[in-house]
Write a protein that holds these residues in place. Structure first.
Motif, mmCIF file in Angstrom:
data_model
loop_
_atom_site.group_PDB
_atom_site.id
_atom_site.type_symbol
_atom_site.label_atom_id
_atom_site.label_comp_id
_atom_site.label_asym_id
_atom_site.label_seq_id
_atom_site.Cartn_x
_atom_site.Cartn_y
_atom_site.Cartn_z
ATOM 1 N N CYS B 15 0.848 -1.195 0.000
ATOM 2 C CA CYS B 15 0.000 0.000 0.000
ATOM 3 C C CYS B 15 0.885 1.247 0.000
ATOM 4 O O CYS B 15 1.754 1.398 0.855
ATOM 5 N N GLY B 17 0.301 4.243 0.802
ATOM 6 C CA GLY B 17 0.140 5.053 2.001
ATOM 7 C C GLY B 17 0.963 4.529 3.159
ATOM 8 O O GLY B 17 1.284 5.270 4.089
ATOM 9 N N CYS B 18 1.294 3.235 3.134
ATOM 10 C CA CYS B 18 2.041 2.628 4.241
ATOM 11 C C CYS B 18 3.543 2.591 3.986
ATOM 12 O O CYS B 18 4.322 2.732 4.909
ATOM 13 N N CYS B 41 -4.177 -0.725 1.728
ATOM 14 C CA CYS B 41 -4.432 -1.617 2.853
ATOM 15 C C CYS B 41 -5.831 -1.322 3.380
ATOM 16 O O CYS B 41 -6.432 -0.311 3.034
HETATM 17 ZN ZN LIG Z 1 -1.871 1.596 3.871
#
Ligand SMILES: [Zn+2]
Lengths: 99, 82
Positions: B15, B17-18, B41
């Motif tokens: 992901c 964003g992660c 995620c």
């Molecule tokens: Zn994420």
């Protein structure tokens, strides 16, 4: 770490975190000019204003929890903290996040 | 799913964003990055969906406000012309 970056801080953010930002080379600006938007309280009026701005509606403004800065301060490798784990969504949505 | 299932899934799908770290990310580009990530995620998916719903509601109410604001002005212009 934050050299050349502009940050906006909600008045809900503690002075310590603001000072950390500046000590790491960041500058402080108004929300429209800032690269980073930090708040500790999604329901604070100054943060609500961001959630109602055109920038936000057009996906150009993500508010991050100022905890990010304390996580960076504590981290051994300052670059290793994932900003993405500190998204602060509008208060009315937050009950959905606790999955 | 168990915790280990979730974390192995996260590693596999990566992901954005992660995994994204460092200063290239900020409040201006983060939302676009998440939207363009095909492997969000669970946590980020929930946030994106909730924020998108909120934004479209807000967009609708902005359009309504604009109509209300425009109406009296137009009325004034019409009365000036006559
Ligand atoms: Zn994420």
């Amino acid at each position: 770490m934050f050299q050349g970056q502009c940050g906006w801080f909600s008045s809900s953010v503690s002075r310590d975190l603001r000072q950390f930002w500046v000590a790491e080379g960041g500058t402080i600006s108004d929300p429209r000019a800032a690269d980073f938007l930090f708040s500790c309280d999604a329901s604070h009026p100054d943060t609500l204003r961001i959630y109602q701005s055109l920038d936000y509606i057009e996906d150009n403004a993500t508010v991050f929890h100022a905890c990010y800065l304390s996580a960076v301060a504590k981290a051994e490798m300052k670059n290793s903290v994932a900003l993405g784990h500190f998204i602060l969504p509008p208060a009315c949505l937050q009950q959905h996040d606790e999955v | 799913a168990t915790d280990t299932d979730n974390s192995s899934k996260m590693l596999k799908y990566r992901c954005s964003g992660c995994i994204a770290v460092g200063i290239s990310l900020n409040s201006r580009n983060f939302s676009k990055l998440l939207h363009s990530c095909p492997y969000q995620c669970d946590r980020h998916k929930v946030i994106v969906e909730a924020e998108d719903r909120y934004k479209s509601e807000l967009r609708k109410s902005l359009i309504c406000n604009k109509k209300i604001l425009l109406t009296p002005r137009r009325r004034q212009r019409l009365s000036n012309e006559s």
